[in-house]
Design a protein around this motif. Structure first.
Motif, short mmCIF file in Angstrom:
data_model
loop_
_atom_site.label_atom_id
_atom_site.label_comp_id
_atom_site.label_asym_id
_atom_site.label_seq_id
_atom_site.Cartn_x
_atom_site.Cartn_y
_atom_site.Cartn_z
N TYR A 207 -5.57 7.30 7.01
CA TYR A 207 -4.39 7.32 6.15
C TYR A 207 -4.64 7.93 4.78
O TYR A 207 -3.69 8.32 4.09
N TYR A 208 -5.91 8.01 4.37
CA TYR A 208 -6.23 8.54 3.05
C TYR A 208 -7.42 9.47 3.14
O TYR A 208 -8.39 9.20 3.87
N ARG B 21 -3.56 0.64 7.85
CA ARG B 21 -3.58 1.28 6.53
C ARG B 21 -4.05 0.29 5.47
O ARG B 21 -4.83 0.66 4.57
N LEU B 22 -3.59 -0.96 5.56
CA LEU B 22 -4.02 -1.98 4.59
C LEU B 22 -5.53 -2.17 4.63
O LEU B 22 -6.18 -2.28 3.58
N PRO C 287 0.79 -1.23 0.00
CA PRO C 287 0.00 0.00 0.00
C PRO C 287 0.82 1.28 0.00
O PRO C 287 0.36 2.31 -0.49
N ASN C 288 2.05 1.25 0.56
CA ASN C 288 2.85 2.48 0.61
C ASN C 288 3.35 2.91 -0.76
O ASN C 288 3.83 4.05 -0.91
N TYR D 2 -0.98 5.13 -4.40
CA TYR D 2 -2.19 5.67 -3.77
C TYR D 2 -3.38 4.79 -4.17
O TYR D 2 -3.47 4.32 -5.31
N PRO D 3 -4.32 4.53 -3.27
CA PRO D 3 -5.36 3.54 -3.56
C PRO D 3 -6.23 3.86 -4.76
O PRO D 3 -6.66 2.94 -5.48
N GLU E 252 -7.82 -0.02 5.47
CA GLU E 252 -8.44 1.14 4.83
C GLU E 252 -8.26 1.08 3.31
O GLU E 252 -9.18 1.39 2.54
N TYR E 253 -7.09 0.63 2.88
CA TYR E 253 -6.76 0.55 1.45
C TYR E 253 -7.70 -0.41 0.73
O TYR E 253 -8.25 -0.09 -0.34
N PHE F 42 -2.02 -8.39 -1.36
CA PHE F 42 -1.53 -7.26 -0.56
C PHE F 42 -0.48 -7.69 0.45
O PHE F 42 -0.62 -8.71 1.13
#
Length: 366
Positions: free
Chosen positions: A153-154, A129-130, A78-79, A82-83, A132-133, A105
């Motif tokens: 995170y986003y 974060r994952l 994810p880093n 951007y999703p 949310e992604y 992932f």
């Protein structure tokens, strides 16, 4: 669903037993390898991710363009993307391949590896974060209307995605052996990936994943499919396979001592739970269950998938069926002589496993 087989993509002839220093992509080799997997009935190939490695999307697009059936699993951290961009990139490749894309992932199991690309979150934050992604990607693939996102995170406003997956969504895979991995994979993933552990430990992990799925409100018909990975060492007979296994181990040990292995000779213990589990199990003895061999784990410091299955086609097939009986219906197998091993698996292992499963289904015997 039927038992399916996964391989790993190799873009050149370098192997762990015969490494090529700083190899570049060999387009002819990549095409030959991909077509070999397709011709021999592999269902998926994983395109791996590493901070210093080739771009998985470009490799995946190349594979899709030269094959007919095999599905391409894009490994994604994810880093790195951007999703909203990832949602479009994956859907674009999915359209180009007529629906043959899966995303796997990787939350990130090493602080040092993540830092190489500017990611300094803690492990707990990476998994949050994952989660949310994945939720953003699913919304982007399924939503016909623009939407806002205000997360930890986003954050974005009125994102509109006109690049939709061929079949409405894209299969999501998550792997790991930590509590966070079980929770997120159990609640959100279509597939959950495990490394090859003994049957008892594998069953315990599957039960954990299913429990997390139930806790998230998923019915028994919607649990993640289980993916287990092995490194089979195959020969005509068990005796010949064990001789080959020890030659393989000698090569792995020698290459690591020369600084050509996956992990440096003096590398510290791995940070990720999955590798730690493999090393702990290795202390119990070299062989577990029917043919699960652990010296390859210690020889590589458990860097990635490293447990071997050793034996004849019948022994390897029977071992795989042991895991199928536990509930693992996605079996990842890749060897140490990459192309030749893939051919041997396609000739001698995949047909034997599939025939045994067919006989079970029909109640017949060969």
């Amino acid at each position: 669903m039927p038992t399916e087989f996964i391989s790993l993509t190799f873009p050149n002839a370098s192997t762990e037993i015969n490494p090529i220093p700083n190899p570049s992509i060999d387009p002819d080799y990549l095409v030959r390898y991909a077509r070999t997997l397709d011709d021999y009935g592999f269902n998926y190939t994983l395109v791996p991710y590493d901070s210093s490695y080739f771009d998985p999307f470009t490799i995946g697009a190349t594979i899709a363009s030269v094959t007919k059936n095999i599905k391409v699993i894009i490994a994604l951290r994810p880093n790195t993307l951007y999703p909203t961009v990832a949602a479009k990139a994956l859907a674009t490749l999915d359209q180009l391949s007529s629906g043959r894309v899966v995303v796997h992932f990787i939350a990130g199991g090493s602080d040092a590896e993540q830092a190489k690309e500017g990611d300094f979150l803690t492990k707990e934050q990476r998994y949050a974060r994952l989660e949310e992604y994945i939720r953003i990607l699913r919304r982007a693939w399924e939503s016909a209307e623009p939407f806002d996102w205000e997360g930890t995170y986003y954050q974005f406003k009125q994102f509109s995605n006109k690049v939709r997956p061929t079949n409405g969504t894209i299969t999501v895979s998550v792997g790991g052996s930590s509590d966070e991995a079980y929770r997120i994979g159990g609640s959100l993933a279509d597939i959950f990936g495990l490394w090859g552990e003994p049957l008892k430990e594998t069953k315990e992990q599957i039960d954990r994943i299913y429990a997390e799925a139930a806790r998230a409100g998923r019915p028994g018909t919607d649990r993640p499919r289980i993916w287990v990975t092995f490194r089979p060492i195959l020969a005509e007979t068990d005796e010949l396979a064990w001789a080959k296994a020890h030659r393989t181990l000698d090569a792995l040990t020698e290459n690591r001592a020369k600084g050509q292995g996956k992990a440096p000779a003096g590398a510290p213990p791995p940070q990720n739970v999955g590798s730690q589990r493999l090393l702990d199990i290795a202390k119990r003895g070299e062989v577990q269950d029917r043919a699960l061999w652990y010296p390859t784990v210690t020889a590589t410091n458990a860097r990635g998938a490293s447990t071997a299955l050793v034996g004849s086609p019948q022994t390897i097939s029977d071992s795989i069926l042991d895991y199928v009986d536990l509930g693992a219906d996605l079996i990842s197998i890749r060897g140490y002589d990459n192309l030749n091993d893939a051919i041997d698996y396609g000739r001698y292992v995949l047909p034997k496993v599939r025939q045994a499963l067919k006989e079970r289904e029909t109640g017949s015997a060969a």
